[in-house]
Design a protein around this motif. Structure first.
Motif, PDB file in Angstrom:
ATOM      1  N   ALA A  34      34.874  37.736  40.913  1.00  0.00           N
ATOM      2  CA  ALA A  34      34.074  38.971  40.825  1.00  0.00           C
ATOM      3  C   ALA A  34      33.642  39.424  42.211  1.00  0.00           C
ATOM      4  O   ALA A  34      33.717  40.611  42.545  1.00  0.00           O
ATOM      5  N   THR A  35      33.219  38.469  43.034  1.00  0.00           N
ATOM      6  CA  THR A  35      32.798  38.804  44.403  1.00  0.00           C
ATOM      7  C   THR A  35      33.963  39.387  45.185  1.00  0.00           C
ATOM      8  O   THR A  35      33.823  40.390  45.884  1.00  0.00           O
ATOM      9  N   GLY A  36      35.109  38.727  45.079  1.00  0.00           N
ATOM     10  CA  GLY A  36      36.288  39.208  45.801  1.00  0.00           C
ATOM     11  C   GLY A  36      36.677  40.596  45.368  1.00  0.00           C
ATOM     12  O   GLY A  36      36.988  41.456  46.193  1.00  0.00           O
ATOM     13  N   ASP A  83      29.679  54.388  64.118  1.00  0.00           N
ATOM     14  CA  ASP A  83      28.274  53.943  64.182  1.00  0.00           C
ATOM     15  C   ASP A  83      27.851  53.197  62.938  1.00  0.00           C
ATOM     16  O   ASP A  83      26.874  52.468  62.953  1.00  0.00           O
ATOM     17  N   LEU A  84      28.581  53.391  61.831  1.00  0.00           N
ATOM     18  CA  LEU A  84      28.144  52.814  60.554  1.00  0.00           C
ATOM     19  C   LEU A  84      28.636  51.386  60.350  1.00  0.00           C
ATOM     20  O   LEU A  84      28.500  50.831  59.256  1.00  0.00           O
ATOM     21  N   VAL A  85      29.171  50.762  61.411  1.00  0.00           N
ATOM     22  CA  VAL A  85      29.761  49.435  61.224  1.00  0.00           C
ATOM     23  C   VAL A  85      28.715  48.427  60.724  1.00  0.00           C
ATOM     24  O   VAL A  85      29.015  47.579  59.878  1.00  0.00           O
ATOM     25  N   GLY A  86      27.485  48.538  61.229  1.00  0.00           N
ATOM     26  CA  GLY A  86      26.432  47.603  60.799  1.00  0.00           C
ATOM     27  C   GLY A  86      26.138  47.730  59.322  1.00  0.00           C
ATOM     28  O   GLY A  86      26.047  46.731  58.589  1.00  0.00           O
ATOM     29  N   VAL A  87      26.013  48.973  58.862  1.00  0.00           N
ATOM     30  CA  VAL A  87      25.726  49.214  57.440  1.00  0.00           C
ATOM     31  C   VAL A  87      26.875  48.711  56.571  1.00  0.00           C
ATOM     32  O   VAL A  87      26.653  48.125  55.496  1.00  0.00           O
ATOM     33  N   ILE A  88      28.094  48.910  57.040  1.00  0.00           N
ATOM     34  CA  ILE A  88      29.262  48.496  56.246  1.00  0.00           C
ATOM     35  C   ILE A  88      29.323  46.971  56.121  1.00  0.00           C
ATOM     36  O   ILE A  88      29.607  46.437  55.041  1.00  0.00           O
ATOM     37  N   ILE A  89      29.036  46.271  57.244  1.00  0.00           N
ATOM     38  CA  ILE A  89      29.019  44.794  57.192  1.00  0.00           C
ATOM     39  C   ILE A  89      28.015  44.351  56.146  1.00  0.00           C
ATOM     40  O   ILE A  89      28.262  43.447  55.346  1.00  0.00           O
ATOM     41  N   LEU A  90      26.876  45.018  56.170  1.00  0.00           N
ATOM     42  CA  LEU A  90      25.813  44.708  55.223  1.00  0.00           C
ATOM     43  C   LEU A  90      26.273  44.922  53.786  1.00  0.00           C
ATOM     44  O   LEU A  90      26.106  44.055  52.925  1.00  0.00           O
ATOM     45  N   LEU A  91      26.897  46.057  53.529  1.00  0.00           N
ATOM     46  CA  LEU A  91      27.331  46.374  52.159  1.00  0.00           C
ATOM     47  C   LEU A  91      28.406  45.399  51.685  1.00  0.00           C
ATOM     48  O   LEU A  91      28.436  45.006  50.518  1.00  0.00           O
ATOM     49  N   VAL A  92      29.301  45.002  52.610  1.00  0.00           N
ATOM     50  CA  VAL A  92      30.361  44.063  52.217  1.00  0.00           C
ATOM     51  C   VAL A  92      29.761  42.701  51.882  1.00  0.00           C
ATOM     52  O   VAL A  92      30.240  41.990  50.990  1.00  0.00           O
ATOM     53  N   ALA A  93      28.696  42.318  52.595  1.00  0.00           N
ATOM     54  CA  ALA A  93      28.111  40.983  52.384  1.00  0.00           C
ATOM     55  C   ALA A  93      27.224  40.920  51.135  1.00  0.00           C
ATOM     56  O   ALA A  93      26.946  39.833  50.629  1.00  0.00           O
ATOM     57  N   ILE A  94      26.762  42.063  50.634  1.00  0.00           N
ATOM     58  CA  ILE A  94      25.818  42.041  49.504  1.00  0.00           C
ATOM     59  C   ILE A  94      26.381  41.358  48.256  1.00  0.00           C
ATOM     60  O   ILE A  94      25.694  40.540  47.630  1.00  0.00           O
ATOM     61  N   PRO A  95      27.619  41.630  47.806  1.00  0.00           N
ATOM     62  CA  PRO A  95      28.087  41.006  46.552  1.00  0.00           C
ATOM     63  C   PRO A  95      28.195  39.484  46.615  1.00  0.00           C
ATOM     64  O   PRO A  95      28.414  38.848  45.572  1.00  0.00           O
ATOM     65  N   GLU A  96      28.038  38.893  47.786  1.00  0.00           N
ATOM     66  CA  GLU A  96      28.176  37.439  47.858  1.00  0.00           C
ATOM     67  C   GLU A  96      27.096  36.729  47.081  1.00  0.00           C
ATOM     68  O   GLU A  96      27.231  35.515  46.802  1.00  0.00           O
ATOM     69  N   THR A  97      26.058  37.446  46.722  1.00  0.00           N
ATOM     70  CA  THR A  97      25.030  36.831  45.881  1.00  0.00           C
ATOM     71  C   THR A  97      25.636  36.301  44.587  1.00  0.00           C
ATOM     72  O   THR A  97      25.206  35.260  44.065  1.00  0.00           O
ATOM     73  N   MET A  98      26.659  36.979  44.085  1.00  0.00           N
ATOM     74  CA  MET A  98      27.266  36.539  42.809  1.00  0.00           C
ATOM     75  C   MET A  98      27.866  35.144  42.955  1.00  0.00           C
ATOM     76  O   MET A  98      27.666  34.263  42.115  1.00  0.00           O
ATOM     77  N   VAL A  99      28.621  34.927  44.034  1.00  0.00           N
ATOM     78  CA  VAL A  99      29.284  33.624  44.186  1.00  0.00           C
ATOM     79  C   VAL A  99      28.246  32.551  44.537  1.00  0.00           C
ATOM     80  O   VAL A  99      28.416  31.381  44.159  1.00  0.00           O
ATOM     81  N   ILE A 100      27.185  32.948  45.222  1.00  0.00           N
ATOM     82  CA  ILE A 100      26.116  31.985  45.514  1.00  0.00           C
ATOM     83  C   ILE A 100      25.484  31.514  44.206  1.00  0.00           C
ATOM     84  O   ILE A 100      25.247  30.308  44.004  1.00  0.00           O
ATOM     85  N   LEU A 101      25.208  32.452  43.303  1.00  0.00           N
ATOM     86  CA  LEU A 101      24.623  32.071  42.011  1.00  0.00           C
ATOM     87  C   LEU A 101      25.617  31.240  41.204  1.00  0.00           C
ATOM     88  O   LEU A 101      25.233  30.296  40.491  1.00  0.00           O
ATOM     89  N   GLY A 102      26.903  31.558  41.331  1.00  0.00           N
ATOM     90  CA  GLY A 102      27.936  30.742  40.674  1.00  0.00           C
ATOM     91  C   GLY A 102      27.943  29.331  41.223  1.00  0.00           C
ATOM     92  O   GLY A 102      28.058  28.344  40.475  1.00  0.00           O
ATOM     93  N   PHE A 103      27.802  29.229  42.541  1.00  0.00           N
ATOM     94  CA  PHE A 103      27.723  27.908  43.176  1.00  0.00           C
ATOM     95  C   PHE A 103      26.505  27.152  42.661  1.00  0.00           C
ATOM     96  O   PHE A 103      26.584  25.951  42.341  1.00  0.00           O
ATOM     97  N   ALA A 104      25.373  27.849  42.581  1.00  0.00           N
ATOM     98  CA  ALA A 104      24.146  27.196  42.094  1.00  0.00           C
ATOM     99  C   ALA A 104      24.341  26.695  40.662  1.00  0.00           C
ATOM    100  O   ALA A 104      23.942  25.571  40.318  1.00  0.00           O
ATOM    101  N   THR A 105      24.981  27.504  39.841  1.00  0.00           N
ATOM    102  CA  THR A 105      25.234  27.113  38.438  1.00  0.00           C
ATOM    103  C   THR A 105      26.156  25.898  38.393  1.00  0.00           C
ATOM    104  O   THR A 105      25.914  24.931  37.652  1.00  0.00           O
TER     105      THR A 105
END
Lengths: 72, 633
Positions: free
Chosen positions: A20-22, A41-63
């Motif tokens: 799902a994260t991928g 100029d938006l490279v910082g915001v884009i890095i941020l947006l790309v990194a946000i869905p990683e919460t899903m795999v982190i929660l999967g790891f926790a589970t």
């Protein structure tokens, strides 16, 4: 048998979350690449947006960790 | 922290305009605002008169010429301000540039021709050697002209048609020879009397075939001698190119600083003209509005007084809310936190008067990085790499990144000692024991996760406290309720978890639930009409934010297990040498991942989980108008 099922459960927990994260990051990343090409100029915001869905795999790891360590 | 700014207005006579702009450029401390930012004055925008516009065009042309020379001579960009040698003025340098330009252009053109020739000749010679058997004696006769034609093997019948047409046009006085060149190409050589050359050339053009242009050498000597002559020519070209390169290099060394100075001076003067339209004007005066750091105001006044005298008026405007919203921000932080300013700007520049998160990033980001990498060996290697980066990059984003990674590497060594890791589990063989717990041991995974969540909760709580402080400073009751509600809710959640895992007595359950209700109510009140529905969802979101810090544990574990795999695989292979190579490659991969991934994840944790609780951003960066020239030495 139980250990095997737990391992399968843990694998599914992290594997499906990673898929799902991928999937999410692929779409965000390709849109982000186009955005950066037009407005670097938006490279910082884009890095941020790309990194946000990683919460899903982190929660999967926790589970998965909870299944393996606390199960049984 | 951001510097205190003063809003300044400079009013002077138009005759002193360029002198004023030059003073401001030399000082480099005034951020010039556009005339539209001064609605309180009814001013028209300053426009360039025709003489100024012509001068600006001339400057542009000269700048293009000088930049062209700099590029042709391969003079590298230098970020430091350029300075003049001795008594050079831009005008004297430009006079000399007029003489230098044709010389350099000539040398560069000759070099380009030689490079092109050295690329084409080998292919040409290779083709000619294959055509050698076809060469005709008539090719060498002075009154004959030669043509070469190449076609695909599949279209070889075209050559027969061409041969017949050549015969018709020359009345049988031409000679042709056809033969294979390689597996896919057939070649044809034609020798015709000079009088028929144009007609044959036109006929060949109509056939749309590939023409092989034979050089003059083939008309005056034997093919073998011509090929030998061209081969000698090919061998001589590198030496000629090297000689031209040496000449260009000498010119570059002699002219480098003068040309850079001239380019900087021309660019300065052009930028002077580009700045002018931002100013306002009346019939005889100009009006400039801008921002200057408060402590540099005396220096600005002194400089303008000394250069212009009493003909100029410099005044400051008292700060209002409206001006505070427009003020640019110049961040000011101690050396350790300064590299993190670029990361803050990457997210969003702080508004004037807003809390600058750089110092907090300087504290927490290296800690998170160190927790994720957590290895003495990787930390030491990364530290060595950052020392090299610091020597390579003297300023800019490269230097900032080197300093940030250096701090992270230091914390990685500290956490490596706490976790007892040296290139994964290699430390065990030299007697290294963890001071805290071993991450690689599955018995301690829960401890690692608990550590990550605790750090995350503390980080978010700090963010909420900072948010509360900002809300109080700004007298923003709405933000105060929202952030207060989240903080109370966070405390309540941790009390609840503490009770559920038997860390706290059961008596804490009731206060925990009460606090949760209070926190949710505060949050609901701050969110307005839909708060009753949205607030509980926001509280669950808060749990998600805390759990997001589990990535510290997850990425740390992935690093440990990859190092473990590297060590195990090295041991499995029979040979020591192969084992060491495999281990080095896998550890190198792990190091690269360990440098990149923790940086991105630490950054993400700050941008999303930390900043959202107190930071809005949306400010303007302080960008003073500044000359590219340093003061004469």
């Amino acid at each position: 048998m139980e250990a095997g099922l737990m391992a399968i459960g843990a694998g599914l927990a992290i594997g499906l979350a990673a898929l799902a994260t991928g999937f999410a990051q692929a779409r965000i990343g390709s849109a982000g690449a186009g955005t950066i090409a037009e407005k670097p100029d938006l490279v910082g915001v884009i890095i941020l947006l790309v990194a946000i869905p990683e919460t899903m795999v982190i929660l999967g790891f926790a589970t998965a960790a909870m299944i393996l360590l606390l199960g049984g | 922290m951001s510097q205190q700014m003063s809003h300044v207005q400079i009013i002077g006579l138009k005759t002193d305009l360029l002198a004023t702009i030059r003073v401001l450029g030399a000082l480099g401390c005034v951020h010039i605002d556009d005339v539209d930012a001064m609605p309180e004055f009814s001013l028209s925008r300053l426009t360039l008169d025709p003489a100024m516009a012509r001068h600006a065009d001339e400057l542009n042309l000269r700048l293009l010429q000088v930049k062209g020379l700099i590029e042709t001579l391969d003079i590298s960009e230098d970020q430091r301000p350029a300075h003049a040698n001795g008594e050079d003025s831009p005008e004297r340098v430009l006079e000399a540039v007029d003489n230098l330009l044709p010389v350099v252009q000539g040398l560069a053109a000759r070099r380009d021709r030689l490079v092109s020739e050295s690329g084409l000749l080998p292919r040409f010679l290779s083709t000619m050697r294959k055509l050698l058997p076809l060469f005709l004696s008539t090719v060498r006769e002075p009154d004959h002209v030669s043509f070469g034609v190449l076609v695909n093997r599949g279209q070889a019948e075209v050559l027969d048609i061409i041969a017949a047409q050549v015969d018709d046009v020359t009345g049988g006085r031409a000679e042709t020879a056809i033969g294979p060149l390689d597996a896919t190409t057939s070649a044809m050589l034609i020798a015709v009397p000079r009088a028929a050359a144009d007609a044959i050339g036109a006929m060949l053009d109509r056939h749309d075939v590939s023409r092989l242009r034979l050089p003059p050498e083939f008309d005056s000597s034997s093919p073998e001698a011509a090929i030998a002559s061209l081969s000698r020519r090919l061998e001589a070209i590198p030496a000629e190119i090297a000689a031209l390169d040496r000449q260009l290099q000498e010119i570059a060394e002699q002219w480098s600083s003068r040309l850079r100075y001239c380019a900087a001076a021309l660019q300065d003067e052009l930028e002077t003209y580009q700045v002018l339209p931002q100013l306002g004007q009346t019939e005889t005066t100009f009006v400039l509005a801008g921002w200057v750091p408060a402590r540099q105001m005396p220096a600005l006044q002194a400089a303008l007084e000394s250069e212009i005298g009493e003909r100029i008026l410099v005044s400051t405007t008292p700060m209002t809310e409206e001006l505070e919203r427009r003020a640019p921000v110049a961040l000011e932080n101690p050396g350790v936190a300064r590299p993190f300013e670029s990361l803050v700007h990457l997210y969003s520049t702080p508004r004037y008067g807003e809390l600058d998160p750089s110092r907090f990033m300087a504290l927490f980001m290296p800690i998170f990085f160190g927790m994720m990498l957590g290895d003495i060996g990787y930390g030491a290697l990364l530290l060595v790499f950052t020392l090299w980066m610091r020597r390579r990059f003297k300023r800019g984003i490269g230097r900032d990144l080197a300093n940030i990674l250096a701090l992270g590497a230091g914390w990685a060594i500290i956490f490596g000692l706490l976790f007892g890791e040296l290139f994964g589990t290699l430390g065990e063989s030299v007697g290294l024991r963890p001071l805290l717990f071993d991450r690689a041991d599955s018995d301690h995974v829960i401890d690692l996760m608990a550590l990550a969540i605790s750090v995350g909760a503390a980080h978010i709580a700090l963010g909420l406290l900072l948010g509360l402080w900002e809300a109080i400073r700004q007298h923003n009751r709405h933000a105060l309720m929202e952030r207060g509600g989240r903080l109370v809710g966070l405390i309540a959640l941790f009390l609840l978890v503490g009770v559920l895992v038997d860390l706290l007595p059961a008596g804490f359950m009731t206060p925990a639930i009460a606090l949760l209700i209070v926190g949710t109510s505060l949050l609901a009140w701050s969110l307005g009409g839909t708060g009753v529905i949205v607030a509980p969802i926001e509280m669950i979101g808060l749990v998600g934010n805390v759990l997001s810090y589990l990535r510290i544990a997850a990425i740390g574990l992935s690093s440990v297990y990859l190092a473990l795999v590297a060590n195990e695989m090295a041991g499995i292979v029979g040979s020591v040498v192969v084992g060491v190579i495999i281990a080095v490659l896998l550890h190198a991969l792990n190091l690269v991942l360990g440098a990149f991934s923790p940086t991105i994840q630490s950054l993400r944790l700050h941008y999303v989980e930390f900043f959202r609780n107190f930071y809005e951003g949306g400010g303007r960066l302080y960008a003073p108008y500044r000359s590219r020239l340093s003061p004469r030495e």
